[in-house]
Design a protein around this motif. Sequence first.
Motif, mmCIF file in Angstrom:
data_model
loop_
_atom_site.group_PDB
_atom_site.id
_atom_site.type_symbol
_atom_site.label_atom_id
_atom_site.label_comp_id
_atom_site.label_asym_id
_atom_site.label_seq_id
_atom_site.Cartn_x
_atom_site.Cartn_y
_atom_site.Cartn_z
ATOM 1 N N ASP A 68 2.436 -1.092 1.841
ATOM 2 C CA ASP A 68 3.625 0.579 1.854
ATOM 3 C C ASP A 68 3.097 0.566 3.948
ATOM 4 O O ASP A 68 2.402 0.370 4.295
ATOM 5 C CB ASP A 68 3.058 1.311 0.879
ATOM 6 C CG ASP A 68 3.556 0.672 -0.505
ATOM 7 O OD1 ASP A 68 2.430 1.155 -1.002
ATOM 8 O OD2 ASP A 68 4.252 0.403 -0.283
ATOM 9 N N PRO A 69 4.295 1.079 4.042
ATOM 10 C CA PRO A 69 3.746 1.655 5.270
ATOM 11 C C PRO A 69 2.473 3.079 5.656
ATOM 12 O O PRO A 69 2.510 3.772 4.797
ATOM 13 C CB PRO A 69 4.881 2.476 6.035
ATOM 14 C CG PRO A 69 6.275 1.563 4.640
ATOM 15 C CD PRO A 69 5.063 1.590 3.789
ATOM 16 N N ALA A 70 1.488 2.163 6.260
ATOM 17 C CA ALA A 70 0.560 3.247 6.636
ATOM 18 C C ALA A 70 0.706 3.982 8.400
ATOM 19 O O ALA A 70 -0.145 3.159 8.626
ATOM 20 C CB ALA A 70 -0.874 2.651 6.518
ATOM 21 N N PHE A 71 1.453 4.698 7.985
ATOM 22 C CA PHE A 71 1.409 5.497 9.554
ATOM 23 C C PHE A 71 1.804 6.556 9.450
ATOM 24 O O PHE A 71 1.786 7.496 8.115
ATOM 25 C CB PHE A 71 2.161 4.386 10.105
ATOM 26 C CG PHE A 71 4.099 4.080 10.513
ATOM 27 C CD1 PHE A 71 4.219 3.125 9.251
ATOM 28 C CD2 PHE A 71 5.055 5.936 10.294
ATOM 29 C CE1 PHE A 71 5.094 2.571 9.464
ATOM 30 C CE2 PHE A 71 5.654 5.055 9.304
ATOM 31 C CZ PHE A 71 6.357 3.670 8.803
#
Lengths: 633, 311
Positions: free
Chosen positions: B81-84
């Motif tokens: 999953d996006p992590a930002f």
Amino acid sequence: MRLIDIIWKEISLIKSQKIALLLIFIYPFIAIGLLGSSFAGITAPDHISVGIVNELSFDSNMLGKIGVIKELSILNFDDVNSMVSAVKRKEIMVGMKLSSESPYSKMRIDLYYDNSNLLASQFFLQIAQAMIRNITVSAAQEKMSSIWETISSLGASINSEVANVREFQKKLDSSGEALQKLEDDLAAIDFTEIEGVLNQQKGAISGMQSDSAQFKKDFAEFKASFITMKSDILALKPTLTSYKSSIESTASQLSASISSIDSIIASLESVKASSPVVIGAAISELQKNRAQLVSYRNSLTQAIASISQVESNFAKIEDSIKKADALFAKVDATMGGLDSQMSSSSTAISTVSAKLQLFKDSIDEVKNLITEAKKSKAEISAKLAESEQLLSSFSIKLSDFKKIDPSTLVQPAVFFENRVYDVDPFGILASNVLVIVLIMTCMLLTSILIILERTQNVSLRMRLSPTSKAYLLAGKIVGQLIIAMIEAGIIFGVAFAKIPLPFPIFGISFLGFGLHSIVSLPELFAAVVLISLAFISFGMLIAFFAKSQSTAILASLLIIVPMLFLSGAILPIEFMKPFMQLVSRAMPLTAANNLLISLVVKGAPIMDSAVEIAILAGLILLVFCLVAVKKEY
Amino acid sequence: MVLLSIKNVSKIYGQKKVLDNISFDILEGEIFGLLGSNGAGKSTLMSIILGLNEPDSGEISVFGSAKIHDSIKKISLVPQDPAFYADFSVEKNMHFFGSINGLGGAVLEDRINFLLKWLELEEFRETTADFLSGGYQRLLNIALSLIHDPLLIFMDEPTAGLDPKMRQMFWSKIRELKKSGKTVIITTHYMDEAEALCTRIALLKKGALLSIGTPEELIRQYGGIKVVIFKMEKNVSQADIESIKKALKQESVIERGNLLIIPLQQAHSVEKIAAITQWLIDKGYNILSAMTKEPDLEDVFLNITGEKMVV
């Protein structure tokens, strides 16, 4: 149908949020439960502690009345400064200074209250003022009642005095009749006859009485003496005869003794040659004894001669005694004649006595009259004294009443409010606003952003970076602190500043409110940092348990709203039940509010709020310990 | 050189054993695939390797050290999953994560520029991350994971949900990483991805390591047989089917409508296919089309586990 579907979708969405659902149903219970536990059944505090400084120079029943109000617990102080210090330390809610120019003037009541809380101070001030006002009204009513009673009793007393006067009049009338009767009785007494009889007898009785009395006395003495002497003398004769015989016998014996001694001496003389010394001494001794015996005999012989002489005189004496007896009989006869004279005199005297008795009775009547008159006089005097006293007291009371300022009957006391802190109420408001803003932003923002990072998976990258958890936390906290400082700067900037505008805008001529405070800026800064840290910690604590932002927001509200109500910012803490007061004081919002109020409003040093600092620091420590344990920050 | 060594690692959650005595090594420079269905233990194993979790038994050493933190700068994870920060721009995200990974100044700037260019994100430098498409968000994810130029890169389902073009692009980037000397560990459900990219693959099922080897080794060992499918104009008679069976000495010749399906052992499979084709033609059958299906990792998985891969 579509609308119903949309509504049902909304409800289903809410239902799908399990924790939010729990909060939605728990929250009302918690809110009403907390507030109900704190305030249910309370309309006013059970009691208010009040300090009193009494500067009255006279006794006033006002103090006693204040003391019996069960809702007030009274503490006495010697001076206003110590009482004001007690108000500041919250040992008492309200301080009162009582003063008055005189017992007849209005009482001045200076009320001192802690104005560091907008609501509580006014509550207690008004409550105390209302209670005291009731007493002053009651005191005024009492005064009016006493005046009315005095007037009523004056009326009753006057009536009684009138009755007394009438009674006095009656007594005087009866006294007059008695006096008249007395006068008549006295007039009936004939003193001339009494005087004539008395004069006649006066000379006779007077001479006779004295002579007779004296004579009788002397004669009695003499007769007694004579009788005694006669007996003695008659008794003496045989005695003398006997005595004489004895003496003669003794003299004969002495002669015999002397003869014996002579024969002895002759005998001894005959034998002296055999023992001259001893016998010589004995002879001497015997001669001495003989000589003495001879002397005795001679004396006795003389005594016999004397007695014979006395015996010859005795006959003469007997003759004299006989004569005396005859004289005594004569005297007795004379005394009898004298007695009869005196008897007639006695009769005359009885007449006088009877007359005198009449007089005496009259005198007795007069005495009784006088006694009654005296008694009446005493009664009258007593009554008059009472009347005088009554009238005096009335006079005094009336004098007192004249001194009373009539307006004191309507308004016996005047109240003056004195704030113990010289601060603008806006300062209190600014502090309250800052605390509320800080808790809302610090708590909400911190929790929301932590959860945001968690949901955006950023926390995973943080954990896998070489940057330590402490560093990451420190950066987060400092970032939040900066925001908090900006908010505090805005709030206090607007509060303290007063920048004149070049022209009024909507009637506003100044930018800012020009709040005056003696707060120490470094301490204020430290306090704001501590408060912000505490609320940031609270936000972290919420993020510790909440999994979504909506849950975090709900949880934050769940915490913030009850704390707001229980912090005293909306309703006074003192109105809560005792246990909830303790709970309230332990809450971070209350501690933060009290800390800022202490600095900004009271101008107290920061260490005076050590308890509040400890509560906030305790929260920070707790959360940091939890964070240290948790792998995620 | 062994970069990562896993020895007898087990992990139990409650009553469930999610990892059962796993042991293997990962060599420098390889692309290593962790293959398995959901619940096989891939993510748990990865979290243990990355130090996000503790094993109940066993040892792990990374870059020769048992403490992952000693090598944390050399390791990276590209999460699935996006992590930002969605509200930050691409460049701002890269700046921040570069900073917390110890980079700064010109070094960081150069690195950012390089990655933006390499991952074709230049034009999105100032774009807010939330506004990027799914594929470019994945690329940003990779960029952030590579910001500190790690040597060992974990990728969790790197191409899941991407379109074929993006997948190809990701594969090329992964190969480039390998070429540049990086070691990449991929978890994937996609057999073709594992076959295309991985130098070695570990097959996991219910926490157990079933097999480990190169794709070719696994296929050869567990892949089973080739299948040739003839599409006929008309059905083949039963007699002719029996003849084919007899000729091939096997029972498994299947007719499905007008399809004739014949599994063949790999050995001499080409000659056999030619012979069958000829025989059918000689028999007068018209062959519309013929195709062969080579065994693949899916077959390997099926043969080893008895189950199809569940995605």
